[in-house]
Design a protein around this motif. Structure first.
Motif, PDB file in Angstrom:
ATOM      1  N   SER A  13       0.835  -1.204   0.000  1.00 45.38           N
ATOM      2  CA  SER A  13       0.000   0.000   0.000  1.00 45.38           C
ATOM      3  C   SER A  13       0.870   1.254   0.000  1.00 45.38           C
ATOM      4  O   SER A  13       1.936   1.296   0.633  1.00 45.38           O
ATOM      5  N   TYR A  14       0.368   2.266  -0.684  1.00 45.78           N
ATOM      6  CA  TYR A  14       1.129   3.507  -0.786  1.00 45.78           C
ATOM      7  C   TYR A  14       0.206   4.671  -1.132  1.00 45.78           C
ATOM      8  O   TYR A  14      -0.948   4.495  -1.539  1.00 45.78           O
ATOM      9  N   LEU A  15       0.728   5.881  -0.945  1.00 49.71           N
ATOM     10  CA  LEU A  15       0.126   7.120  -1.442  1.00 49.71           C
ATOM     11  C   LEU A  15       1.120   7.790  -2.360  1.00 49.71           C
ATOM     12  O   LEU A  15       2.310   7.854  -2.052  1.00 49.71           O
ATOM     13  N   LYS A  16       0.628   8.293  -3.467  1.00 45.09           N
ATOM     14  CA  LYS A  16       1.496   9.021  -4.378  1.00 45.09           C
ATOM     15  C   LYS A  16       0.806  10.296  -4.790  1.00 45.09           C
ATOM     16  O   LYS A  16      -0.339  10.269  -5.219  1.00 45.09           O
ATOM     17  N   PHE A  17       1.483  11.395  -4.628  1.00 36.25           N
ATOM     18  CA  PHE A  17       0.910  12.688  -4.969  1.00 36.25           C
ATOM     19  C   PHE A  17       1.336  13.064  -6.378  1.00 36.25           C
ATOM     20  O   PHE A  17       2.522  13.158  -6.667  1.00 36.25           O
ATOM     21  N   GLY A  18       0.354  13.260  -7.229  1.00 35.33           N
ATOM     22  CA  GLY A  18       0.628  13.639  -8.599  1.00 35.33           C
ATOM     23  C   GLY A  18       0.708  15.147  -8.752  1.00 35.33           C
ATOM     24  O   GLY A  18       1.055  15.875  -7.825  1.00 35.33           O
ATOM     25  N   SER A  19       0.326  15.604  -9.918  1.00 33.25           N
ATOM     26  CA  SER A  19       0.478  17.022 -10.228  1.00 33.25           C
ATOM     27  C   SER A  19      -0.588  17.872  -9.542  1.00 33.25           C
ATOM     28  O   SER A  19      -1.624  17.379  -9.093  1.00 33.25           O
ATOM     29  N   LEU A  20      -0.324  19.154  -9.526  1.00 33.66           N
ATOM     30  CA  LEU A  20      -1.207  20.133  -8.889  1.00 33.66           C
ATOM     31  C   LEU A  20      -1.650  21.140  -9.931  1.00 33.66           C
ATOM     32  O   LEU A  20      -0.869  21.541 -10.805  1.00 33.66           O
ATOM     33  N   ILE A  21      -2.888  21.543  -9.842  1.00 35.10           N
ATOM     34  CA  ILE A  21      -3.392  22.564 -10.758  1.00 35.10           C
ATOM     35  C   ILE A  21      -4.383  23.435 -10.005  1.00 35.10           C
ATOM     36  O   ILE A  21      -4.936  23.029  -8.973  1.00 35.10           O
ATOM     37  N   ARG A  22      -4.583  24.636 -10.491  1.00 38.96           N
ATOM     38  CA  ARG A  22      -5.482  25.571  -9.807  1.00 38.96           C
ATOM     39  C   ARG A  22      -6.582  26.027 -10.765  1.00 38.96           C
ATOM     40  O   ARG A  22      -6.427  26.009 -11.969  1.00 38.96           O
ATOM     41  N   GLY A  23      -7.697  26.420 -10.178  1.00 40.35           N
ATOM     42  CA  GLY A  23      -8.800  26.954 -10.971  1.00 40.35           C
ATOM     43  C   GLY A  23      -9.996  27.269 -10.105  1.00 40.35           C
ATOM     44  O   GLY A  23     -10.238  26.607  -9.085  1.00 40.35           O
ATOM     45  N   ASP A  24     -10.724  28.309 -10.459  1.00 37.31           N
ATOM     46  CA  ASP A  24     -11.951  28.671  -9.753  1.00 37.31           C
ATOM     47  C   ASP A  24     -11.691  28.987  -8.284  1.00 37.31           C
ATOM     48  O   ASP A  24     -12.525  28.716  -7.426  1.00 37.31           O
ATOM     49  N   GLY A  25     -10.512  29.526  -7.991  1.00 40.68           N
ATOM     50  CA  GLY A  25     -10.191  29.889  -6.619  1.00 40.68           C
ATOM     51  C   GLY A  25      -9.756  28.730  -5.762  1.00 40.68           C
ATOM     52  O   GLY A  25      -9.654  28.872  -4.542  1.00 40.68           O
ATOM     53  N   LYS A  26      -9.463  27.560  -6.386  1.00 40.95           N
ATOM     54  CA  LYS A  26      -9.135  26.360  -5.615  1.00 40.95           C
ATOM     55  C   LYS A  26      -7.848  25.725  -6.132  1.00 40.95           C
ATOM     56  O   LYS A  26      -7.446  25.908  -7.280  1.00 40.95           O
ATOM     57  N   ILE A  27      -7.253  24.936  -5.241  1.00 44.69           N
ATOM     58  CA  ILE A  27      -6.099  24.104  -5.567  1.00 44.69           C
ATOM     59  C   ILE A  27      -6.602  22.670  -5.718  1.00 44.69           C
ATOM     60  O   ILE A  27      -7.329  22.161  -4.855  1.00 44.69           O
ATOM     61  N   PHE A  28      -6.211  22.016  -6.800  1.00 43.36           N
ATOM     62  CA  PHE A  28      -6.589  20.622  -7.045  1.00 43.36           C
ATOM     63  C   PHE A  28      -5.314  19.783  -7.067  1.00 43.36           C
ATOM     64  O   PHE A  28      -4.505  19.891  -7.994  1.00 43.36           O
ATOM     65  N   GLN A  29      -5.128  18.992  -6.024  1.00 42.16           N
ATOM     66  CA  GLN A  29      -3.943  18.144  -5.885  1.00 42.16           C
ATOM     67  C   GLN A  29      -4.318  16.693  -6.172  1.00 42.16           C
ATOM     68  O   GLN A  29      -5.154  16.105  -5.490  1.00 42.16           O
TER      69      GLN A  29
END
Length: 820
Positions: A13-29
């Motif tokens: 089991s693992y967690l992997k954080f991909g790319s980040l993008i922003r839009g509509d006043g929010k951060i999408f990780q």
């Protein structure tokens, strides 16, 4: 955690954080995961630093295999600490991870991913999808309020599956870009309701309407619905462009005709009579052909204004008139020569020369005494008439031969540009008491005026107001020409430019109304209001205190009923009351316990049991039959008193025998308008000024002054027993909806007035006890049936010609906007 972190939870089991993008006043990780069986992710965010404050954070599951998630955060101007926690089926923590996100880093990374057209662009705004187990937030309005505040109004909706989700508490926050609360007042929940979604059995839609005040200069903000488990959190981030557009849309919707920037074009192209109509009017021959005496007092009148005024009279398509020019400044040689020249050019022009200026009232009286026409009209020396004003008046006189007083709609003109229209209702005594809405062009039958003593100089500045009241007292019929036919010139020193330019007119207006009440024998004291110049309040003097019966239907909702009764019993100054609570099909034990307690505590309260299914009309009729008051108040159980003298404010109107019903001003808990009178229209009745801030005047101060309406809401309605009995009470065919509108229309049809009183203030927690008509097919069918019955009975009410509104208002408007 960086975008490339790969966090191992166990061997597989693992967690992997991909790319980040922003839009509509929010951060999408982007979060990619292979979690232990039965585990799930929880997110938490707070401001970084020594005194952290909570922040909104959401985790959205992107696939059924639970391998792809999106962490959603608000874009802030400060760093935020974010914690991702993995929990098992028992909510025990397996592992947790924390990262501090700085505004600068997220901005740079998000911009790079956007430029590179990374695949995660598809994740932007993924929370807009209506996913199950998600909260959906909207901001519907930003409403400009007084005291440099705005009201943010919107909704939060949830799909709910269990009783726990229906009952979970939802806390609404509004945050600034630094993550701190920006409202000095708590959020107000206007409505929290669950409605069955018939296409999805056992699934309900929970809707929360919220209202929060913020500083008016706030350019961007975050609305956060923080929910108790098991409901999810939700947020909406309002950016500067969106906020600006919401404010702009609200103003465009609510400014009304008075401030409409397109009014000049609207008047010229859609309202003014066209050349063909003007030509045809000159050929018409009427059965009744009255002569009009148009009286114009002159006082140092600029020659340009004089010429335009006289030409507008001479251009009338109906030619039977005399123009009486009363010159009180004969020392003004240019003016004197000009009027003499006009008199020589047209025999219909008569000049009255005064040796001295006697004031506007006495100067006008001099013109009246020399008038020979059947009707006397009053025109200001610097104003302009449309060429068909007399024609339209003659049309009215021929249609209604007993007409004794006439008036029309008007606007203002400056340098040839028209603005600020006063689009008037038909005759309304109570609106006339509030301000001189009749104003121009006041025209009265000579035979009626000749029976009256002409006023003195004490009415200077309100001489037309005084005359309107006096003639209206005797008039057999009053005709309103529903067209803009009079143009009030704006120039320095004119009342049209600034009512404060002649502040003394307010005192004269007060005197005009006061002497009216003295003449008709009604005890009242008239005062000027401070909401806007030349508006007034009638304070009726109650020497007797008749018994008032308050009828309140109730089914359970004991908390609301208690709040309602407490506010009446302990927050109302009028004490000669009987309060009849009509019990109908309650099932909760606490309801009956409260009944026993309140009856024991106050002998003015009675609880009567109505057997049978809910029928608002039948329940109220049955209770009124058993009441003993001289007047009856129909009241919802979701009402709370604001003004202690609300009953006195309503009861005073009945000193005038013409009044049959009086309604109150009802507010939502956020102090915006729930009810300010009902307007009839083609689509059915609606509540004008809905959601408008209570203390703001609105079009011509209509939101703050007493006036008549076609109907008022039965949520708080006072009626004389005589009027109630005369029409047989409420029609039981209207079980739930439109019974109040039909009742008011039937009382109005007896010749009685339906009055709306703005100083009788109460809160209305709308429809909390019986539910709404949304999403329920049975309720919708009943609503349509009752609407059809109303339309078939009152077809004239669905034409768009409500006599207490204006035919020039848009049919759909709640705020007196132009019908374009």
């Amino acid at each position: 955690m960086s975008a490339n972190d790969n966090v191992k939870l166990d061997n597989t089991s693992y967690l992997k954080f991909g790319s980040l993008i922003r839009g509509d006043g929010k951060i999408f990780q982007q979060v990619i995961a292979n979690l232990p069986q039965g585990s799930r992710l929880i997110s938490n965010a707070k401001t970084a630093g020594e005194s952290p404050t909570p922040l909104p954070s959401l985790i959205i599951e992107r696939d059924a295999a639970k391998t792809s998630y999106v962490l959603i955060l608000a874009i802030l101007s400060v760093p935020q600490d974010v914690t991702i926690t993995v929990v098992d089926e028992s909510n025990e923590t397996i592992s947790s991870y924390q990262e501090t996100l700085s505004p600068r880093t997220t901005k740079l990374v998000g911009r790079l991913n956007t430029i590179n057209k990374s695949r995660v662009v598809e994740l932007r705004n993924c929370d807009r999808e209506a996913l199950p187990h998600s909260a959906r937030l909207s901001v519907n309005n930003i409403i400009n309020d007084a005291n440099d505040q705005d009201i943010v109004w919107g909704e939060a909706t949830f799909d709910v599956f269990t009783d726990a989700e229906r009952q979970a508490r939802v806390h609404m926050h509004i945050l600034g870009s630094d993550g701190q609360e920006i409202s000095s007042e708590p959020c107000i929940i206007l409505r929290d309701s669950c409605d069955c979604m018939h296409e999805f059995p056992n699934v309900y839609l929970r809707t929360i309407q919220y209202s929060i005040r913020i500083p008016s200069k706030t350019e961007s903000f975050i609305v956060w619905a923080e929910s108790d488990s098991p409901l999810p959190d939700g947020m909406v981030c309002v950016q500067p462009d969106w906020a600006a557009n919401l404010r702009k849309d609200w103003h465009a919707m609510t400014d009304g005709a008075m401030l409409d920037p397109d009014y000049n074009d609207w008047f010229i192209h859609n309202h003014r009579s066209n050349p063909r109509s003007i030509s045809l009017q000159r050929t018409v021959s009427f059965d009744i052909q009255p002569t009009f005496s148009i009286v114009v007092p002159l006082y140092h009148t600029p020659l340009t204004f004089l010429d335009e005024m006289i030409q507008s009279v001479l251009s009338q398509t109906y030619s039977r008139f005399e123009l009486i020019l009363v010159n009180s400044t004969t020392e003004d040689l240019d003016l004197t020569l000009a009027v003499d020249k006009y008199a020589k050019s047209d025999k219909r022009i008569k000049v009255i020369s005064l040796n001295t200026n006697l004031g506007i009232t006495e100067n006008t009286n001099a013109g009246i005494r020399s008038a020979t026409g059947d009707f006397i009209a009053f025109l200001d020396h610097d104003d302009i008439l449309e060429p068909d004003i007399l024609y339209q008046y003659v049309v009215g006189i021929n249609e209604y031969p007993t007409t004794d007083l006439l008036y029309c709609d008007e606007d203002k003109v400056q340098d040839g540009v028209y603005s600020a229209p006063n689009l008037k209702p038909d005759f309304d005594w109570d609106r006339l008491y509030s301000f001189n809405y009749v104003c121009h062009m006041l025209t009265v039958r000579s035979s009626v005026l000749n029976t009256l003593e002409l006023p003195g100089s004490e009415f200077d500045g309100a001489q037309d107001y005084h005359m309107t009241l006096r003639v209206a007292e005797k008039a057999r019929n009053i005709f309103h020409a529903r067209k803009v036919l009079y143009h009030w010139r704006i120039h320095d020193g004119s009342v049209a430019s600034n009512a404060d330019a002649k502040s003394w007119t307010s005192d004269a207006g007060t005197l005009a109304i006061q002497t009216h009440f003295d003449r008709i024998g009604v005890h009242a004291h008239v005062t000027a209001r401070d909401i806007s110049p030349n508006t007034y309040k009638v304070n009726y003097e109650l020497f007797d205190k008749p018994l008032i019966s308050i009828v309140i239907p109730n089914k359970d909702a004991s908390a609301y009923l208690k709040r309602c009764l407490d506010s009446i019993l302990h927050g109302t100054s009028y004490d000669n009351l009987e309060i009849i609570v009509v019990e109908n099909n309650s099932s909760e034990p606490e309801t009956f316990e409260y009944y026993d307690q309140v009856v024991k505590d106050d002998p003015r309260v009675k609880v009567l049991r109505y057997q049978g299914e809910f029928n608002y009309s039948a329940i109220n009729n049955w209770a009124v039959d058993q009441s003993t008051g001289e007047y009856v108040i129909l009241l919802n159980n979701d009402i709370k008193v604001i003004s202690p003298d609300w009953i006195e404010q309503m009861l005073g109107h009945f000193l005038e025998k013409r009044v049959g019903i009086v309604g109150a001003k009802l507010l939502f808990p956020d102090n915006t308008v729930q009810h300010a009178g009902v307007r009839m229209r083609p689509a059915g009745p609606n509540h004008i000024f809905l959601r408008y801030p209570s203390d703001m005047p609105g079009y011509l101060s209509y939101n703050l002054v007493c006036r008549q309406c076609s109907a008022v809401t039965g949520a708080c309605l006072m009626v004389s027993r005589e009027a109630f009995d005369d029409v047989g009470g409420l029609d039981v065919g209207f079980r739930v909806a439109f019974n109040d509108v039909d009742f008011c229309l039937r009382v109005g049809a007896t010749g009685r007035s339906v009055v709306w009183e703005p100083d009788a203030l109460l809160y209305h927690y709308e429809s909390v006890s019986r539910g709404l008509d949304d999403l329920d097919n049975t309720k919708l069918l009943r609503l349509k049936k009752e609407s059809g019955t109303l339309q078939s009975r009152w077809p004239e009410g669905f034409t768009g010609e409500d006599p207490f509104s204006s035919v020039s208002f848009d049919y759909e408007t709640l705020y007196c906007a132009l019908r374009k």
